[in-house]
Design an enzyme around this catalytic site. Structure first.
Site, PDB file in Angstrom:
ATOM      1  N   CYS A   1      29.628 -26.242  11.975  1.00  0.00           N
ATOM      2  CA  CYS A   1      30.486 -27.329  12.459  1.00  0.00           C
ATOM      3  C   CYS A   1      30.750 -28.398  11.407  1.00  0.00           C
ATOM      4  CB  CYS A   1      29.890 -27.960  13.712  1.00  0.00           C
ATOM      5  SG  CYS A   1      28.425 -28.953  13.376  1.00  0.00           S
TER       6      CYS A   1
ATOM      7  N   LEU B   1     -12.617   9.105   1.397  1.00  0.00           N
ATOM      8  CA  LEU B   1     -12.095   9.727   2.602  1.00  0.00           C
ATOM      9  C   LEU B   1     -10.708  10.266   2.283  1.00  0.00           C
ATOM     10  CD1 LEU B   1     -13.191   9.847   5.492  1.00  0.00           C
ATOM     11  CD2 LEU B   1     -12.135   7.635   5.894  1.00  0.00           C
TER      12      LEU B   1
ATOM     13  N   LYS C   1      -9.760   3.320  11.681  1.00  0.00           N
ATOM     14  CA  LYS C   1      -9.891   3.094  10.239  1.00  0.00           C
ATOM     15  C   LYS C   1      -9.630   1.622   9.986  1.00  0.00           C
ATOM     16  CE  LYS C   1      -8.833   4.746   5.682  1.00  0.00           C
ATOM     17  NZ  LYS C   1      -8.513   3.463   5.074  1.00  0.00           N
TER      18      LYS C   1
ATOM     19  N   GLU D   1     -12.563   7.661  15.508  1.00  0.00           N
ATOM     20  CA  GLU D   1     -12.777   6.205  15.472  1.00  0.00           C
ATOM     21  C   GLU D   1     -11.619   5.544  14.738  1.00  0.00           C
ATOM     22  OE1 GLU D   1     -16.590   6.282  13.608  1.00  0.00           O
ATOM     23  OE2 GLU D   1     -15.782   6.451  11.592  1.00  0.00           O
TER      24      GLU D   1
ATOM     25  N   ASP E   1       0.809  -1.216   0.000  1.00  0.00           N
ATOM     26  CA  ASP E   1       0.000   0.000   0.000  1.00  0.00           C
ATOM     27  C   ASP E   1       0.843   1.267   0.000  1.00  0.00           C
ATOM     28  OD1 ASP E   1      -2.683  -1.292   2.113  1.00  0.00           O
ATOM     29  OD2 ASP E   1      -2.047  -1.716   0.061  1.00  0.00           O
TER      30      ASP E   1
HETATM   31  O1  D41 Z   1     -12.954   2.440   9.021  1.00  0.00           O
HETATM   32  C1  D41 Z   1     -13.025   2.878   7.888  1.00  0.00           C
HETATM   33  N1  D41 Z   1     -12.392   2.283   6.907  1.00  0.00           N
HETATM   34  C2  D41 Z   1     -13.860   4.086   7.600  1.00  0.00           C
HETATM   35  C3  D41 Z   1     -14.122   4.412   6.292  1.00  0.00           C
HETATM   36  C4  D41 Z   1     -14.405   4.875   8.632  1.00  0.00           C
HETATM   37  N2  D41 Z   1     -14.186   4.587   9.936  1.00  0.00           N
HETATM   38  N3  D41 Z   1     -15.159   5.945   8.340  1.00  0.00           N
HETATM   39  C5  D41 Z   1     -15.428   6.273   7.044  1.00  0.00           C
HETATM   40  N4  D41 Z   1     -16.212   7.338   6.801  1.00  0.00           N
HETATM   41  C6  D41 Z   1     -16.488   7.689   5.567  1.00  0.00           C
HETATM   42  C7  D41 Z   1     -17.356   8.879   5.342  1.00  0.00           C
HETATM   43  C8  D41 Z   1     -16.928  10.027   6.202  1.00  0.00           C
HETATM   44  C9  D41 Z   1     -17.318   9.293   3.917  1.00  0.00           C
HETATM   45  C10 D41 Z   1     -18.767   8.513   5.705  1.00  0.00           C
HETATM   46  C11 D41 Z   1     -14.909   5.512   5.966  1.00  0.00           C
HETATM   47  C12 D41 Z   1     -15.251   5.924   4.668  1.00  0.00           C
HETATM   48  N5  D41 Z   1     -16.044   7.005   4.490  1.00  0.00           N
HETATM   49  C13 D41 Z   1     -14.820   5.231   3.461  1.00  0.00           C
HETATM   50  N6  D41 Z   1     -14.512   3.977   3.334  1.00  0.00           N
HETATM   51  C14 D41 Z   1     -14.166   3.721   2.068  1.00  0.00           C
HETATM   52  C15 D41 Z   1     -14.234   4.850   1.386  1.00  0.00           C
HETATM   53  C16 D41 Z   1     -14.659   5.808   2.239  1.00  0.00           C
END
Ligand code: D41
Length: 690
Positions: free
Chosen positions: A425, A96, A129, A127, A46
């Site tokens: 050895c 995001l 990801k 929170e 990544d």
């Molecule tokens: O945990 C995640 N991967 C995560 C993805 C998260 N905790 N919050 C997210 N919030 C959003 C919005 C703010 C647009 C509702 C997201 C994503 N989007 C997201 N995941 C994949 C694309 C965007």
């Protein structure tokens, strides 16, 4: 290799070159995107992808004329697989934005405050990801009617049949008053433990293993055959909302999450509401330090303006909301080249192949070696010298090779060949037919590597705990033939020590006092320090407690040893063999003569073992307990598990597809238990004892 124009300023580089570089980057990113999103088979880590992506973003920004509608920067995610029905999301699933360092986050907070025309600190919901796949769950009148992957944000794939198999996702919301329509958004993922189990299963079945939990989750969700998905342990955490009809939108993100939790929708507990940029950075630190302890993988944290009102006011830039940002952790994976594969000889002679890597930074640490565990592992991962590989470092774990990048294999790549002779050895390396591990046959006396390993173990913290006796010191002592056995350590004098490299009088003196101090120890530590094969710390403690005196242990027969809780035939035989060897007995005598002592009566008091003397036979598949778990419970209660039914058998525990053992037990009139019966029995006696 491509010219790295990004290193220059765009003005310096000819515009033709810039265009070429952009075209190459797009093609490269498209290819990796396809491999990652469509094929579920990553072709680069990544972090490497992010680097290329950012380079393209930079080029397009500096040269807007280069911007093309088909650029990977203009769309997020990959094309849906043709086999799944395509669905259009009622409300697009946004992407995001990413931040990588504190400045990015401070800038985000500033943009939010400017957008809200606020001088005060903004309230944010924070929170995790999750590293999984974004999904939309449609509930109508509280019933799950439809599920779709995010796809490109506008259209995704209909994966309803698969999602219905995910137990974490409720088929009906827990409420008498559900909204008419709600789109719940979140991440589908696989927990680390489930991932490990899945890969073990794949390996046994001779099938392809997954590179990481994310790919395992993606591969499982994108199964056209939902029966396969049903066998995979997928999880779900909600974090967003799309369409909502017939209910009021909660006034904040935190309230939305609480509402979800109340509806029986999984939401993660690692959440907070904080104030200002400082609050965000504190959360990042706090989660960073527990990242490795979490049951699942995360690649960062997410910050969202908490109040719905604020979110609406901030709006969107292209397809990402201005109110949210992901703060990514440094990558735990990186790409590098295998320059060689050496072997290391452990204290039991075990030969471990180790990949020598071109130095690479992984999560802030330079990695130059990665263990390959054993010969089979090298074959399975098909790692060759010259290969480009993805290396991963998670927490304190030794770096390991996740996968080879097959496209980058040079024509002159060399496969690993297990040496015939020990490089240290010169004794033959042998591999028993039923063992995964090859071993140097030189033993402690012939092989300096085994001596070094044995001594390192002897002095280690949980064994004799001899402070200051490091790896380098032991290497010198063995190489110069000053020390052969652990007993020789206690014969070291100040002059001998002080003559060694990097040994001042002071440190030599410290080592001598550490040796002196170590003489007062416990029997368990001493047994553990001997480095008997299969005798770890727990077994050493158990042996010390059971036998109480070293002399009794040294003369114990295999049968005596099998009386000890948790000790089976393999361990019993290993202990017996160790003490049957005159060299071991001599070593013990020398160590005692050197002054090592302990209280002979420590831990002799016997714990009551309710199933002592009872023999169990397990047959068939139990509904919830694995064979090992059942055996462990029985042994913990003092019982023994045997392989075959005889008149001496006390109980037979039978599960599904129990065969001839069950028949024999019935014939002999032996008590037969099912899983519940076993648990009840162990519980009863457990309770009687308390
Ligand atoms: O945990 C995640 N991967 C995560 C993805 C998260 N905790 N919050 C997210 N919030 C959003 C919005 C703010 C647009 C509702 C997201 C994503 N989007 C997201 N995941 C994949 C694309 C965007």
């Amino acid at each position: 290799m491509q010219p790295d124009l990004f290193a220059n300023t765009s003005q310096q580089a000819g515009s033709e070159h810039v265009a070429q570089r952009a075209t190459w980057l797009r093609a490269e990113l498209n290819r990796h995107n396809h491999a990652y999103y469509v094929l579920d088979h990553p072709s680069i880590p990544d972090a490497e992808y992010d680097r290329l992506f950012l380079e393209l973003v930079g080029l397009e920004r500096a040269h807007p004329e280069l911007l093309a509608p088909d650029s990977p920067t203009q769309r997020v995610g990959g094309a849906p697989l043709p086999q799944f029905e395509q669905v259009t999301h009622a409300v697009p699933m946004l992407s995001l934005g990413n931040g990588f360092d504190d400045e990015d986050i401070v800038a985000f907070d500033r943009r939010v405050r400017e957008g809200l025309q606020l001088d005060d600190e903004v309230e944010y919901a924070t929170e995790l990801k999750f590293d999984g796949l974004a999904i939309n769950l449609r509930y109508e009148d509280g019933v799950l009617v439809h599920a779709a992957t995010r796809g490109d944000g506008a259209t995704g794939e209909n994966v309803t049949a698969n999602i219905r198999t995910v137990r974490a996702i409720p088929l009906r919301l827990q409420t008498a008053t559900p909204p008419k329509v709600i789109d719940i958004r979140g991440e589908v993922m696989m927990f680390k433990a489930d991932f490990a189990k899945l890969n073990a299963r794949q390996r046994e079945a001779g099938q392809k293993e997954f590179a990481n939990p994310r790919n395992a989750a993606a591969g499982s969700l994108r199964q056209l055959d939902s029966r396969i998905t049903a066998q995979r342990s997928l999880r779900f955490f909600a974090y967003g909302i799309g369409l909502l009809e017939g209910a009021d939108m909660p006034a904040s993100h935190a309230a939305l999450m609480d509402w979800y939790a109340g509806l029986g929708v999984p939401v993660c507990v690692e959440r907070a509401v904080v104030k200002g940029a400082a609050g965000l950075l504190d959360f990042y630190q706090a989660i960073g330090s527990k990242r490795n302890a979490l049951a699942y993988e995360i690649d960062g944290v997410v910050y969202k303006a908490n109040r719905l009102q604020d979110q609406q006011k901030l709006g969107y830039v292209s397809r990402a909301p201005r109110f949210a940002i992901a703060h990514k952790f440094p990558a735990q994976e990186a790409m590098t080249v295998v320059q060689g594969i050496d072997v290391q000889i452990g204290r039991t002679g075990a030969v471990t192949p180790v990949a020598r890597l071109a130095p690479v930074a992984v999560a802030g640490v330079t990695v130059t070696n990665a263990t390959l565990h054993n010969e089979d592992e090298v074959r399975r991962k098909d790692v060759q010298i010259g290969d480009t590989v993805i290396v991963r470092r998670a927490g304190d774990v030794i770096p390991e090779i996740v996968a080879v990048v097959p496209e980058r294999r040079p024509t002159d790549a060399q496969p690993f060949v297990m040496p015939v002779l020990c490089p240290i050895c010169g004794s033959p390396i042998v591999r028993a037919e039923d063992e995964a591990v090859a071993r140097c046959s030189g033993g402690y006396i012939k092989c300096a590597a085994q001596r070094k390993g044995g001594l390192q173990h002897f002095v280690s913290r949980r064994a004799m705990d001899i402070e200051g006796m490091g790896e380098q010191l032991i290497d010198q002592l063995v190489d110069k033939n000053i020390v052969t056995t652990a007993a020789d350590l206690y014969r070291l004098g100040l002059t001998a020590l002080a003559e060694l490299d990097r040994m001042a009088d002071k440190s030599a003196q410290n080592v001598l006092s550490a040796l002196e101090k170590s003489k007062a120890t416990t029997l368990a530590r001493f047994i553990y320090a001997l480095g008997i094969r299969h005798v770890g710390e727990a077994t050493a403690k158990e042996l010390a407690r059971h036998f109480g005196k070293l002399d009794v242990l040294m003369d114990a027969s295999v049968e005596d040893l099998m009386e000890v809780a948790d000790i089976g035939p393999v361990v019993a035989l290993s202990v017996r063999q160790f003490f049957a060897d005159p060299l071991s007995r001599e070593l013990v005598e020398q160590l005692r003569a050197a002054g090592i002592h302990w209280s002979e009566h420590e831990g002799v008091e016997k714990v009551v073992k309710p199933m002592q003397g009872k023999t169990f036979v397990l047959t068939g598949t139990l509904p919830t307990l694995t064979r090992d778990a059942a055996a462990e419970m029985i042994e913990h209660a003092g019982g023994k598990v045997a392989g075959s039914v005889s008149k001496k058998t006390s109980y037979v525990v039978a599960g599904e597809e129990a065969g001839s053992k069950l028949a024999k037990a019935q014939e002999l009139g032996i008590v037969i238990l099912d899983e519940t019966g076993l648990i009840e029995l162990l519980k009863e006696v457990h309770e009687e004892n308390h």
